[in-house]
Design a protein around this motif. Structure first.
Motif, PDB file in Angstrom:
ATOM      1  N   LEU A 138       0.752  -1.188   0.044  1.00 62.74           N
ATOM      2  CA  LEU A 138       0.120  -0.299  -0.039  1.00 62.74           C
ATOM      3  C   LEU A 138       0.811   1.252  -0.021  1.00 62.74           C
ATOM      4  O   LEU A 138       0.621   2.438  -0.671  1.00 62.74           O
ATOM      5  CB  LEU A 138      -0.892  -0.058   1.181  1.00 62.74           C
ATOM      6  N   ARG A 164       2.109   1.621  -3.118  1.00 59.87           N
ATOM      7  CA  ARG A 164       1.052   1.987  -4.226  1.00 59.87           C
ATOM      8  C   ARG A 164       0.604   3.545  -4.206  1.00 59.87           C
ATOM      9  O   ARG A 164       0.214   4.064  -5.197  1.00 59.87           O
ATOM     10  CB  ARG A 164      -0.049   1.028  -3.839  1.00 59.87           C
ATOM     11  N   VAL A 165       0.865   3.984  -3.161  1.00 59.20           N
ATOM     12  CA  VAL A 165       0.267   5.447  -3.040  1.00 59.20           C
ATOM     13  C   VAL A 165       1.577   6.462  -3.373  1.00 59.20           C
ATOM     14  O   VAL A 165       1.388   7.512  -3.227  1.00 59.20           O
ATOM     15  CB  VAL A 165      -0.110   5.870  -1.548  1.00 59.20           C
ATOM     16  N   ARG A 217      -0.114  10.753   2.013  1.00 60.68           N
ATOM     17  CA  ARG A 217      -0.377   9.492   1.086  1.00 60.68           C
ATOM     18  C   ARG A 217      -0.324   8.491   2.288  1.00 60.68           C
ATOM     19  O   ARG A 217      -0.964   7.490   1.857  1.00 60.68           O
ATOM     20  CB  ARG A 217       1.177   9.480   0.577  1.00 60.68           C
ATOM     21  N   ILE A 265      -3.720   8.125   3.054  1.00 62.41           N
ATOM     22  CA  ILE A 265      -4.597   7.395   1.981  1.00 62.41           C
ATOM     23  C   ILE A 265      -4.447   6.069   2.039  1.00 62.41           C
ATOM     24  O   ILE A 265      -5.230   5.159   1.855  1.00 62.41           O
ATOM     25  CB  ILE A 265      -4.383   7.982   0.528  1.00 62.41           C
ATOM     26  N   ALA A 266      -2.979   5.570   2.164  1.00 59.26           N
ATOM     27  CA  ALA A 266      -2.999   4.217   2.325  1.00 59.26           C
ATOM     28  C   ALA A 266      -3.701   3.426   3.425  1.00 59.26           C
ATOM     29  O   ALA A 266      -4.021   2.047   3.242  1.00 59.26           O
ATOM     30  CB  ALA A 266      -1.347   3.759   2.500  1.00 59.26           C
ATOM     31  N   ILE A 323      -1.902  14.378  -5.348  1.00 57.40           N
ATOM     32  CA  ILE A 323      -2.788  13.579  -4.496  1.00 57.40           C
ATOM     33  C   ILE A 323      -4.284  13.547  -5.576  1.00 57.40           C
ATOM     34  O   ILE A 323      -4.782  12.547  -5.374  1.00 57.40           O
ATOM     35  CB  ILE A 323      -3.252  14.319  -3.284  1.00 57.40           C
ATOM     36  N   LEU A 371      -3.653  10.751  -7.500  1.00 58.83           N
ATOM     37  CA  LEU A 371      -3.603   9.241  -6.946  1.00 58.83           C
ATOM     38  C   LEU A 371      -4.837   8.655  -6.379  1.00 58.83           C
ATOM     39  O   LEU A 371      -5.332   7.601  -6.793  1.00 58.83           O
ATOM     40  CB  LEU A 371      -2.851   9.496  -5.453  1.00 58.83           C
ATOM     41  N   LEU A 411      -6.636   5.480  -7.902  1.00 63.85           N
ATOM     42  CA  LEU A 411      -7.059   4.446  -6.764  1.00 63.85           C
ATOM     43  C   LEU A 411      -8.682   4.220  -7.057  1.00 63.85           C
ATOM     44  O   LEU A 411      -9.106   3.132  -7.100  1.00 63.85           O
ATOM     45  CB  LEU A 411      -6.831   4.886  -5.386  1.00 63.85           C
TER      46      LEU A 411
END
Length: 659
Positions: free
Chosen positions: A469, A472-473, A496, A499-500, A527, A530, A534
């Motif tokens: 994760l 991924r972010v 970030r 968000i993860a 952001i 991202l 996602l």
């Protein structure tokens, strides 16, 4: 055609190009690092720690340090002063004073630890519970505490000892009960403050239960004041033990105690005044050093964080259950609708009368789409988001409406029900990641906790998922950041991580509350990209709460405009940007700098958003609206639904602006 300019991000370095050499950066030390720095730089505190260490060593290794048997009598050497054979002289039975002083250090240490330990074990759990739960339980316990606090501590201790009998164990039990009231007060006060922090709400969003929040998130963040109070309690217990032993209610002769030694020396003051000095100095010095350590720890915790130069490496309390009578009847279920909020009403309780915060708010989020929620500060955007997540403050309550996630009605859920939903099916990103992340735990600990709670993953599997994760972010070197604390992260990196944390369990709905407001232009774009990526990957719906119309134009599919606790307009984003129908929406667009040439004068909206206690009877925007007429002030206009959206206005606009 409306055009909303999007700031361009700077070009990133190509992977094949040479990177800049490592440079020195600033790292902010944690709170215990600041305490350690205070210790090594404060000679007084260092000296106090050395003295306390000596006393502890004497207590532990007393058999090896005493020059004589402390109970051995020698009537030929009674009441002698300091000499080569007896460094601190002898008492009325010829016993070596130094040996008795060292022997008494063990009793002093154990007695203080016993009293402070009892106080800690009783006071901290009680303070945690009443501080977090509040309400009638808090009132009852605090009134009992007030009653005990009003009585002199030693008098209460003497009363307990009178009932249980004299002796050091009973004396320390009595003192522990008395000192527990102080721990209850301190713990409760710290919990009341800590529970308002965003990281507690973030833990609730992650689905953590009350017990887990108290033990894992609240307690580690109040441990500093508790350590200070523990140090002060040890000092108070030492003094109280000496006082009780002095009057014969604590340690009983021939058991050695500093208080007993002072008592015995006091009776022989005329014959050998030196006898009271060694135990008196030992008591005073120990208490003084404990207070110095307590002050030093407190000062270290309050120190402003000062950056430390390093070399960069190249690598919420769930709300009370809503009565079923206030939950609106469920509408027909549309499988494409993820979140359906209908006629949501929220009230804040005040001594002078309840005030409405949200009035008939209705929102719809479809699967895989983003709803932008915009409006000025005080419009009710964040309150609507918190009500949806079940994170309203204790004095704020839902009094009507319906909030359905898929086919699940959220209003009226129990604590357990909310914990199963939050962090699993729905998650939230807060505006200030630095306060939403728990400062007592590493990034990895916080992500893996959510995974283990909701998925039952093993520690190893949760770590693997967390590292994925973080990567991924867009966090470089996820292995390193996994073990980093929040204070070691930049603002963009912390966001970030949030968000993860939010997407760790693949939620159906993600609420981003001002997630880009505190970031610079470059990070806003990153952001936004991202979140869009996602959403495409996980297929989740998003509520994007913001006052930045440019971000809404970039991210949202539908926009809901809120004003003074109501939704005043809802349209697809392209239609709203091109042709707003409510005068308030048009005024917001005119006052926005997005898409305007540099130097062009912006529009302004006179006045401010009315507070809940001063909202007008008719249209709430009427006092600030240039199109207002008498009909706007007579009655509150309803929210009229149409094929192209919804509007709450007597005289809506029907012309395009900023085309």
């Amino acid at each position: 055609m409306t055009t909303i300019a999007r700031p361009s991000a700077p070009q990133t370095a190509h992977p094949g190009r040479a990177t800049a050499p490592p440079r020195r950066v600033e790292r902010i030390p944690g709170r215990w690092e600041r305490v350690g720095r205070r210790i090594v730089t404060d000679p007084v505190m260092m000296a106090a720690l050395i003295v306390l260490t000596v006393i502890v060593v004497c207590a532990i290794f007393r058999d090896h340090l005493m020059p004589y048997d402390p109970e051995a009598t020698d009537l030929s050497r009674v009441l002698q002063g300091p000499s080569g054979d007896h460094l601190l002289g002898t008492d009325n039975l010829g016993r070596d004073t130094l040996s008795r002083l060292i022997d008494s250090s063990r009793l002093a240490m154990l007695a203080s630890l016993e009293a402070a330990g009892i106080a800690l074990l009783i006071g901290v759990p009680v303070g945690l519970v009443i501080g977090y739960v509040g309400g009638w339980l808090d009132n009852i316990v605090m009134r009992i505490v007030d009653g005990f606090t009003a009585l002199p501590g030693l008098i209460v201790a003497i009363a307990v000892i009178a009932a249980l009998g004299p002796g050091i164990t009973n004396a320390m039990l009595a003192l522990g009960l008395i000192f527990s009231t102080t721990f209850i007060r301190v713990t409760r006060g710290e919990v009341v403050s800590a529970r308002r922090h965003v990281y507690v709400e973030a833990a609730q969003v992650g689905g953590a239960g009350t017990a887990r929040i108290l033990v894992r998130h609240v307690l580690p963040n109040i441990v500093g004041p508790l350590i200070v109070q523990l140090s002060l309690t040890l000092a108070s217990a030492l003094l109280a033990e000496a006082a009780l032993s002095f009057i014969g209610l604590g340690a009983q002769p021939p058991e050695a105690s500093w208080g007993v030694m002072v008592s015995e020396g006091g009776h022989l003051l005329a014959r050998q005044p030196f006898l009271v000095i060694p135990p008196g100095v030992a008591i005073g010095l120990t208490v003084l050093c404990l207070n110095i350590v307590a002050d030093g720890v407190l000062a270290g915790l309050r120190d402003e964080p000062r950056p430390r130069r390093l070399r960069r490496q190249n690598r919420g309390t769930a709300p009370a259950a809503v009565p079923a009578s206030v939950v609106a009847p469920a509408p027909a279920v549309d499988p494409d609708i993820l979140l359906d909020v209908r006629d949501l009403e929220v009230m804040v309780a005040r001594p002078d009368g309840d005030l409405p915060l949200l009035d008939g708010v209705s929102l719809t989020v479809r699967r895989g789409e983003t709803l932008g929620l915009v409006g000025e500060s005080g419009s009710g955007k964040t309150m609507a988001a918190l009500a949806t997540m079940g994170l309203l403050p204790p004095s704020v309550h839902v009094i009507g409406g319906s909030v359905r996630l898929g086919g699940t009605e959220l209003l009226g859920l129990s604590n357990k029900g909310w914990n199963e939903i939050r962090g699993n099916r729905m998650a939230m990103i807060f505006q200030e990641p630095s306060t939403a992340l728990d400062p007592a735990f590493t990034v990895g600990d916080q992500i893996t906790e959510v995974l283990r709670v909701h998925t039952g993953a093993s520690r190893a599997d949760a770590r693997t998922r967390a590292l994925y994760l973080l990567e991924r972010v867009g966090i470089r070197d996820p292995q390193r950041r996994f073990d980093s604390y929040p204070h070691e992260l930049s603002g963009g990196m912390a966001q970030r991580v949030m968000i993860a944390l939010a997407i760790s369990c693949d939620p159906e709905l993600l609420i981003a509350d001002e997630a880009t407001t505190a970031l610079d232009v470059t990070l806003k774009v990153q952001i936004a990209d991202l979140l869009r990526d996602l959403q495409e990957e996980f297929g989740m719906g998003i509520i994007f709460v913001t006052h930045e119309l440019g971000m809404v134009a970039d991210l949202a599919d539908t926009v809901a405009v809120m004003y003074a606790g109501q939704v005043v307009e809802m349209q697809p984003v392209a239609d709203l940007m091109r042709s707003p129908r409510h005068p308030y929406t048009a005024a917001l667009l005119e006052s926005s700098s997005q898409g305007r040439p540099r130097g062009e004068r912006l529009g302004t909206i006179p006045g401010t958003v009315p507070s809940p206690g001063s909202r007008p009877d008719g249209c709430r925007f009427a006092p600030r609206c240039t199109r207002s007429t008498a009909s706007c002030t007579t009655a509150l206009p309803p929210l009229e639904q149409g094929s192209d959206g919804a509007i709450r206005c007597v005289r809506p606009l029907n012309v395009e602006v900023r085309s």
